[in-house]
Each structure stands twice: as structure tokens, then as C-alpha cells.
Design a protein around this motif. Structure first.
Motif, PDB file in Angstrom:
ATOM      1  N   CYS A  82       1.058  40.297  57.203  1.00 21.59           N
ATOM      2  CA  CYS A  82       0.287  40.027  58.316  1.00 21.59           C
ATOM      3  C   CYS A  82      -1.144  39.784  57.719  1.00 21.59           C
ATOM      4  CB  CYS A  82       0.133  41.358  59.048  1.00 21.59           C
ATOM      5  SG  CYS A  82       1.863  41.422  59.882  1.00 21.59           S
ATOM      6  N   TYR A 138      -2.023  36.096  56.579  1.00 21.90           N
ATOM      7  CA  TYR A 138      -1.910  35.125  57.434  1.00 21.90           C
ATOM      8  C   TYR A 138      -2.746  35.443  58.855  1.00 21.90           C
ATOM      9  CZ  TYR A 138       1.603  33.183  54.607  1.00 21.90           C
ATOM     10  OH  TYR A 138       2.518  32.313  53.612  1.00 21.90           O
ATOM     11  N   MET A 193       5.934  33.509  68.672  1.00 24.30           N
ATOM     12  CA  MET A 193       5.925  32.587  67.596  1.00 24.30           C
ATOM     13  C   MET A 193       5.561  33.304  66.402  1.00 24.30           C
ATOM     14  SD  MET A 193       4.747  28.726  67.526  1.00 24.30           S
ATOM     15  CE  MET A 193       2.736  29.083  67.400  1.00 24.30           C
ATOM     16  N   GLU A 194       4.473  34.061  66.358  1.00 25.85           N
ATOM     17  CA  GLU A 194       3.870  34.885  65.139  1.00 25.85           C
ATOM     18  C   GLU A 194       4.970  35.874  64.778  1.00 25.85           C
ATOM     19  OE1 GLU A 194      -0.888  34.700  65.636  1.00 25.85           O
ATOM     20  OE2 GLU A 194       0.342  36.029  66.931  1.00 25.85           O
ATOM     21  N   LYS A 195       5.660  36.574  65.604  1.00 25.85           N
ATOM     22  CA  LYS A 195       6.571  37.467  65.357  1.00 25.85           C
ATOM     23  C   LYS A 195       7.783  37.007  64.468  1.00 25.85           C
ATOM     24  CE  LYS A 195       5.514  40.611  68.907  1.00 25.85           C
ATOM     25  NZ  LYS A 195       6.105  41.265  70.280  1.00 25.85           N
ATOM     26  N   ASP A 196       8.349  35.814  65.142  1.00 21.70           N
ATOM     27  CA  ASP A 196       9.554  34.918  64.461  1.00 21.70           C
ATOM     28  C   ASP A 196       8.780  34.487  63.056  1.00 21.70           C
ATOM     29  OD1 ASP A 196      11.998  33.775  64.642  1.00 21.70           O
ATOM     30  OD2 ASP A 196      10.836  31.889  64.645  1.00 21.70           O
ATOM     31  N   PHE A 197       7.668  34.000  63.012  1.00 21.25           N
ATOM     32  CA  PHE A 197       7.118  33.673  61.740  1.00 21.25           C
ATOM     33  C   PHE A 197       7.334  34.768  60.729  1.00 21.25           C
ATOM     34  CE2 PHE A 197       3.460  33.407  58.773  1.00 21.25           C
ATOM     35  CZ  PHE A 197       4.091  32.372  57.832  1.00 21.25           C
ATOM     36  N   LEU A 198       6.865  35.842  61.089  1.00 17.83           N
ATOM     37  CA  LEU A 198       6.558  37.040  60.231  1.00 17.83           C
ATOM     38  C   LEU A 198       8.084  37.513  59.807  1.00 17.83           C
ATOM     39  CD1 LEU A 198       4.213  39.396  62.038  1.00 17.83           C
ATOM     40  CD2 LEU A 198       3.912  38.294  60.037  1.00 17.83           C
ATOM     41  N   LYS A 199       8.945  37.487  60.573  1.00 23.46           N
ATOM     42  CA  LYS A 199      10.362  37.805  60.474  1.00 23.46           C
ATOM     43  C   LYS A 199      10.952  36.857  59.285  1.00 23.46           C
ATOM     44  CE  LYS A 199      14.880  38.427  62.579  1.00 23.46           C
ATOM     45  NZ  LYS A 199      15.861  38.044  63.671  1.00 23.46           N
ATOM     46  N   LYS A 200      10.692  35.747  59.592  1.00 23.51           N
ATOM     47  CA  LYS A 200      11.173  34.613  58.492  1.00 23.51           C
ATOM     48  C   LYS A 200      10.754  34.779  57.164  1.00 23.51           C
ATOM     49  CE  LYS A 200      13.188  31.598  62.034  1.00 23.51           C
ATOM     50  NZ  LYS A 200      13.326  30.287  62.695  1.00 23.51           N
ATOM     51  N   ARG A 201       9.306  34.795  57.173  1.00 28.40           N
ATOM     52  CA  ARG A 201       8.745  35.155  55.881  1.00 28.40           C
ATOM     53  C   ARG A 201       9.232  36.533  55.186  1.00 28.40           C
ATOM     54  NH1 ARG A 201       6.804  32.482  51.869  1.00 28.40           N
ATOM     55  NH2 ARG A 201       5.147  33.464  51.110  1.00 28.40           N
ATOM     56  N   TYR A 207      12.447  35.999  53.629  1.00 26.26           N
ATOM     57  CA  TYR A 207      12.486  35.147  52.512  1.00 26.26           C
ATOM     58  C   TYR A 207      11.952  35.935  51.407  1.00 26.26           C
ATOM     59  CZ  TYR A 207      10.754  31.789  49.038  1.00 26.26           C
ATOM     60  OH  TYR A 207      10.323  30.930  47.882  1.00 26.26           O
TER      61      TYR A 207
END
Length: 63
Positions: free
Chosen positions: A31, A34, A44-52, A55
């Protein structure tokens, strides 16, 4: 899952496992990196955080 401790003075304490602590620390680091406010994050930000995080956690296990 967090283990719940007995209520003391109206406050519920829950201890975190080592894995939960590691996840929370990594989540806050991502968090900060970024510039995402987790409280105000949109979908969209929550989805990005989850995927990051997925990984990064996968890479930590592999290393």
C-alpha cells in the motif's frame, strides 16, 4: 483464522498467527509503495493489491 481471546474491559483481543502478521506487514508495505490508502481504495485498487500480494507471497515461498 485469528484466535479470539477473552474480553477484558469491553475490548476483544485477537492474536494473529505468524502467517497473518507476515501478510499484514506485506499488505501495508505494498500500500505504501504504490500510494494506496487501504481505507479509501476502490475495487480496482483492491484487486491490484490482492494480485500483487498473491505474487509476492508465492515468490517468498519459492525463494
Amino acid at each position: 483464522m485469528m484466535a479470539q481471546q477473552p474480553m477484558e474491559n469491553g475490548v476483544l483481543f485477537a492474536s494473529m498467527t505468524e502467517e497473518e502478521q507476515r501478510y499484514a506487514t506485506l499488505y501495508l508495505q505494498v500500500c505504501r509503495k504504490y500510494g494506496i490508502d487501504p481505507v479509501k481504495a476502490d475495487d480496482m485498487e483492491k484487486d491490484f493489491l490482492k494480485k500483487r500480494l498473491e505474487y509476492l507471497l508465492k515468490e517468498q515461498v519459492a525463494v
